[in-house]
Design a protein around this motif. Structure first.
Motif, PDB file in Angstrom:
ATOM      1  N   LEU A  10       0.905  -1.381   0.652  1.00 45.52           N
ATOM      2  CA  LEU A  10      -0.280  -0.207   0.250  1.00 45.52           C
ATOM      3  C   LEU A  10       1.323   0.835   0.160  1.00 45.52           C
ATOM      4  O   LEU A  10       0.897   2.087  -0.719  1.00 45.52           O
ATOM      5  CB  LEU A  10      -1.170   0.153   1.637  1.00 45.52           C
ATOM      6  N   GLU A  11       1.760   1.019   0.957  1.00 47.39           N
ATOM      7  CA  GLU A  11       2.663   2.618   0.648  1.00 47.39           C
ATOM      8  C   GLU A  11       3.287   2.463  -0.829  1.00 47.39           C
ATOM      9  O   GLU A  11       3.269   3.803  -1.517  1.00 47.39           O
ATOM     10  CB  GLU A  11       3.821   1.868   1.903  1.00 47.39           C
ATOM     11  N   LEU A  12       3.494   1.526  -1.720  1.00 43.64           N
ATOM     12  CA  LEU A  12       4.487   2.135  -2.452  1.00 43.64           C
ATOM     13  C   LEU A  12       3.204   1.955  -3.430  1.00 43.64           C
ATOM     14  O   LEU A  12       3.510   3.484  -4.410  1.00 43.64           O
ATOM     15  CB  LEU A  12       4.739  -0.384  -3.219  1.00 43.64           C
ATOM     16  N   LEU A  13       2.072   1.438  -3.627  1.00 45.86           N
ATOM     17  CA  LEU A  13       0.904   2.316  -4.761  1.00 45.86           C
ATOM     18  C   LEU A  13       0.822   4.069  -3.975  1.00 45.86           C
ATOM     19  O   LEU A  13       0.183   4.281  -5.101  1.00 45.86           O
ATOM     20  CB  LEU A  13      -0.719   1.413  -4.024  1.00 45.86           C
ATOM     21  N   ARG A  14       0.823   4.212  -3.191  1.00 54.53           N
ATOM     22  CA  ARG A  14       0.655   5.417  -2.506  1.00 54.53           C
ATOM     23  C   ARG A  14       1.368   6.357  -2.983  1.00 54.53           C
ATOM     24  O   ARG A  14       1.096   7.344  -4.174  1.00 54.53           O
ATOM     25  CB  ARG A  14       0.772   5.766  -1.156  1.00 54.53           C
ATOM     26  N   ALA A  15       2.874   5.480  -3.413  1.00 58.44           N
ATOM     27  CA  ALA A  15       3.847   6.307  -3.336  1.00 58.44           C
ATOM     28  C   ALA A  15       3.689   6.774  -5.341  1.00 58.44           C
ATOM     29  O   ALA A  15       3.898   7.936  -6.073  1.00 58.44           O
ATOM     30  CB  ALA A  15       5.313   5.966  -4.047  1.00 58.44           C
ATOM     31  N   VAL A  16       3.593   5.505  -5.869  1.00 55.14           N
ATOM     32  CA  VAL A  16       2.986   5.762  -7.561  1.00 55.14           C
ATOM     33  C   VAL A  16       2.240   7.358  -7.783  1.00 55.14           C
ATOM     34  O   VAL A  16       2.635   7.286  -8.619  1.00 55.14           O
ATOM     35  CB  VAL A  16       2.888   4.483  -7.455  1.00 55.14           C
ATOM     36  N   ALA A  17       0.809   6.758  -6.844  1.00 56.32           N
ATOM     37  CA  ALA A  17      -0.467   8.246  -7.123  1.00 56.32           C
ATOM     38  C   ALA A  17       0.181   9.313  -7.034  1.00 56.32           C
ATOM     39  O   ALA A  17      -0.224   9.717  -7.998  1.00 56.32           O
ATOM     40  CB  ALA A  17      -1.001   7.635  -5.824  1.00 56.32           C
ATOM     41  N   ARG A  18       1.158   9.349  -6.133  1.00 54.74           N
ATOM     42  CA  ARG A  18       1.818  11.029  -5.880  1.00 54.74           C
ATOM     43  C   ARG A  18       2.924  11.047  -7.404  1.00 54.74           C
ATOM     44  O   ARG A  18       3.356  11.840  -7.452  1.00 54.74           O
ATOM     45  CB  ARG A  18       2.494  10.735  -4.730  1.00 54.74           C
ATOM     46  N   LEU A  19       3.440  10.117  -7.583  1.00 53.55           N
ATOM     47  CA  LEU A  19       4.405   9.920  -8.274  1.00 53.55           C
ATOM     48  C   LEU A  19       5.037  10.227  -9.855  1.00 53.55           C
ATOM     49  O   LEU A  19       5.606  10.607 -10.788  1.00 53.55           O
ATOM     50  CB  LEU A  19       5.867   9.482  -7.736  1.00 53.55           C
ATOM     51  N   GLY A  20       3.594   9.520 -10.035  1.00 54.26           N
ATOM     52  CA  GLY A  20       3.294   9.282 -11.729  1.00 54.26           C
ATOM     53  C   GLY A  20       3.870   8.334 -12.250  1.00 54.26           C
ATOM     54  O   GLY A  20       4.103   8.072 -13.357  1.00 54.26           O
ATOM     55  N   SER A  21       4.988   7.267 -11.603  1.00 53.00           N
ATOM     56  CA  SER A  21       5.998   6.610 -11.899  1.00 53.00           C
ATOM     57  C   SER A  21       6.427   5.704 -10.948  1.00 53.00           C
ATOM     58  O   SER A  21       6.750   5.220  -9.842  1.00 53.00           O
ATOM     59  CB  SER A  21       7.480   7.507 -11.980  1.00 53.00           C
ATOM     60  N   GLY A  36       8.796  -3.711  -7.669  1.00 51.71           N
ATOM     61  CA  GLY A  36       8.204  -2.714  -7.119  1.00 51.71           C
ATOM     62  C   GLY A  36       6.880  -3.324  -8.376  1.00 51.71           C
ATOM     63  O   GLY A  36       5.343  -2.988  -7.928  1.00 51.71           O
ATOM     64  N   SER A  37       6.966  -3.545  -9.554  1.00 48.90           N
ATOM     65  CA  SER A  37       6.192  -4.456 -10.199  1.00 48.90           C
ATOM     66  C   SER A  37       5.311  -5.179 -10.294  1.00 48.90           C
ATOM     67  O   SER A  37       4.062  -5.589 -10.474  1.00 48.90           O
ATOM     68  CB  SER A  37       6.653  -4.155 -12.108  1.00 48.90           C
ATOM     69  N   ALA A  38       6.168  -6.388  -9.664  1.00 48.68           N
ATOM     70  CA  ALA A  38       5.611  -7.017  -9.246  1.00 48.68           C
ATOM     71  C   ALA A  38       4.902  -7.256  -8.237  1.00 48.68           C
ATOM     72  O   ALA A  38       3.651  -7.912  -7.791  1.00 48.68           O
ATOM     73  CB  ALA A  38       6.253  -8.507  -8.934  1.00 48.68           C
ATOM     74  N   ARG A  39       4.781  -6.245  -7.041  1.00 50.46           N
ATOM     75  CA  ARG A  39       3.847  -5.993  -5.980  1.00 50.46           C
ATOM     76  C   ARG A  39       2.347  -5.074  -5.973  1.00 50.46           C
ATOM     77  O   ARG A  39       1.749  -5.936  -6.200  1.00 50.46           O
ATOM     78  CB  ARG A  39       4.720  -5.266  -4.809  1.00 50.46           C
ATOM     79  N   LEU A  40       3.178  -4.279  -7.589  1.00 53.07           N
ATOM     80  CA  LEU A  40       1.648  -3.347  -7.931  1.00 53.07           C
ATOM     81  C   LEU A  40       0.434  -4.566  -8.318  1.00 53.07           C
ATOM     82  O   LEU A  40      -0.909  -3.734  -8.578  1.00 53.07           O
ATOM     83  CB  LEU A  40       2.064  -2.812  -8.697  1.00 53.07           C
ATOM     84  N   ARG A  41       1.475  -5.472  -9.149  1.00 52.13           N
ATOM     85  CA  ARG A  41       0.424  -7.066 -10.082  1.00 52.13           C
ATOM     86  C   ARG A  41      -0.605  -7.481  -9.485  1.00 52.13           C
ATOM     87  O   ARG A  41      -1.463  -8.353  -9.391  1.00 52.13           O
ATOM     88  CB  ARG A  41       1.150  -7.316 -10.897  1.00 52.13           C
ATOM     89  N   SER A  42       0.035  -8.289  -7.821  1.00 49.64           N
ATOM     90  CA  SER A  42      -0.271  -8.098  -6.800  1.00 49.64           C
ATOM     91  C   SER A  42      -0.963  -8.126  -5.907  1.00 49.64           C
ATOM     92  O   SER A  42      -2.064  -9.026  -5.692  1.00 49.64           O
ATOM     93  CB  SER A  42       0.627  -9.226  -5.685  1.00 49.64           C
TER      94      SER A  42
END
Length: 303
Positions: A10-21, A36-42
Motif C-alpha cells: 500500500l505504501e508503494l501504491l500511494r507513492a506511485v499515485a503521488r509520483l506517477g512513476s 515494485g512492478s510485481a508488488r503492484l500486480r499482486s
C-alpha cells in the motif's frame, strides 16, 4: 482480512499515485523497479481490480485506483498510529531523538517543526520526545546519518546520497542579495550569466547552499561560477560581510528575510526561473526503517 494488501504494498501504491512513476516510487520505498512492478500486480490480483493504466509516459490511477489509494491512506495512518502506540508501550516514544540539520534548516525551519511535533504528542497525552540537535553542513549531516551518530538528518541540497533513504519535506528558494547601494542595486534584475561571472561571498564546499548555486549554474549555463571573493562557514557571517559592502551573495530566502525587512540588504532578482532546492530528510536503511518518532517529526514538518 485476506483481501487487504500488505502495508508495504500500500505504501508503494500511494507513492506511485503521488509520483506517477513505478521506478520513482520503488526507489522511494526501498525496492527495485522489478520488485515494485510485481508488488503492484499482486495488489491488483488480490483485489481483482485494475488500479493502474500503464503507458510509455508513465502510470496513472484508474477510478478504482483512486478509491483504493484514498482508503489506503486511512489504513497507513492507522498502521503508523499502531507503530507509535507500540513504541509508547515500550517506553520508546519519550526516548531522545537525535537530528542533524544544515544551518538553514536548524535556524529557520526546524524550530517551528519541533513545536508542532511537541504539540501533537501533548495532544495525544504522551510524554514529548527529547530532541537532540546537531548543526552541520549538508555533507557533514549525511556523514553523521551514515555513521549512525544521529537518527535523522535534514539537508537542503540537490545532491542526495544514494546510500541513504530520503524524502522531501519542503522547498527552499535561493536569492541574490547586496547592500542597498551596492552592485546592481539600481537595477530591477540581472542575468544568471552576470552573477555567475561575479565573485560572491560563499559558504564552504559541502554546504547545501553552495552546492545548489553551483548546480544551477552548471545545469543552466553549462559551466561553473567564478571562484568566490570570500568563503565563510556560516550564513550569519556571510550576511554581515554582504552588509559591509564586500560583495553580493546567494543565500536562502529564509536566512535573509529579516535583513530584507529591515532594509539592511536588498534582494536583486535573477532573470529566469527561481533557484529552488529541496529540503530533504535522510536516514539509514529503507523507508520501513524510519522510526515512528522520526516519522512523526517529518509529518509535522510537511503539515
Amino acid at each position: 482480512m485476506r483481501h487487504v494488501p500488505p502495508i508495504d504494498a500500500l505504501e508503494l501504491l500511494r507513492a506511485v499515485a503521488r509520483l506517477g512513476s513505478v521506478s520513482a516510487a520503488a526507489r522511494e520505498t526501498g525496492c527495485t523497479q522489478q520488485s515494485g512492478s510485481a508488488r503492484l500486480r499482486s495488489i491488483e490480483r488480490t483485489l481483482d481490480l485494475e488500479l493502474l493504466t500503464r503507458s510509455p509516459r508513465g502510470v496513472a490511477l484508474t477510478d478504482a485506483g483512486e478509491l483504493v489509494v484514498a482508503w489506503a491512506d486511512d489504513v497507513l495512518a492507522a498502521a503508523e498510529r499502531f507503530a507509535a502506540g507500540v513504541e509508547t508501550l515500550r517506553g520508546e516514544s519519550s526516548r531522545e531523538l537525535s537530528v542533524a540539520a544544515s544551518q538553514t534548516v536548524a535556524g529557520h525551519l526546524l524550530p517551528r517543526w519541533l513545536l508542532a511535533f511537541r504539540a501533537r504528542q501533548l495532544a495525544d497525552g504522551r510524554t514529548p520526545t527529547e530532541v537532540r540537535l546537531v548543526t552541520a553542513n549538508s555533507e557533514q549531516t549525511a556523514d553523521l546519518v551514515r555513521a549512525g551518530a544521529v537518527d535523522l538528518g535534514i539537508v537542503e541540497s540537490p545532491d542526495i546520497p544514494e546510500d541513504l533513504s530520503s524524502t522531501t519535506v519542503a522547498d527552499d528558494v535561493l536569492v541574490l542579495v547586496t547592500t542597498p547601494d551596492g552592485p546592481w542595486a539600481a537595477r530591477t534584475s540581472v542575468t544568471l550569466e552576470e552573477v555567475a561571472a561575479t565573485p560572491l561571498i560563499a559558504r564552504e564546499d559541502g554546504s547545501g547552499t553552495r552546492r545548489a548555486w553551483e548546480s544551477t549554474v552548471r545545469k543552466r549555463l553549462g559551466g561553473t561560477p567564478v571562484e568566490p571573493a570570500l568563503v565563510l562557514s556560516t550564513s550569519a557571517a556571510i550576511r554581515s560581510a554582504v552588509a559591509s559592502g564586500l560583495a553580493p551573495a546567494v543565500l536562502s530566502a529564509h536566512v535573509v528575510a529579516d535583513d530584507l525587512a529591515l532594509g539592511r540588504l536588498r534582494r536583486i532578482a535573477i532573470d529566469g526561473p527561481a533557484i529552488s532546492r529541496p529540503v530533504s530528510a535522510l536516514w539509514r536503511g529503507t523507508p520501513r526503517d524510519l522510526r515512528p518518532t522520526s516519522r512523526e517529526l517529518l509529518e509535522a514538518a510537511t503539515a
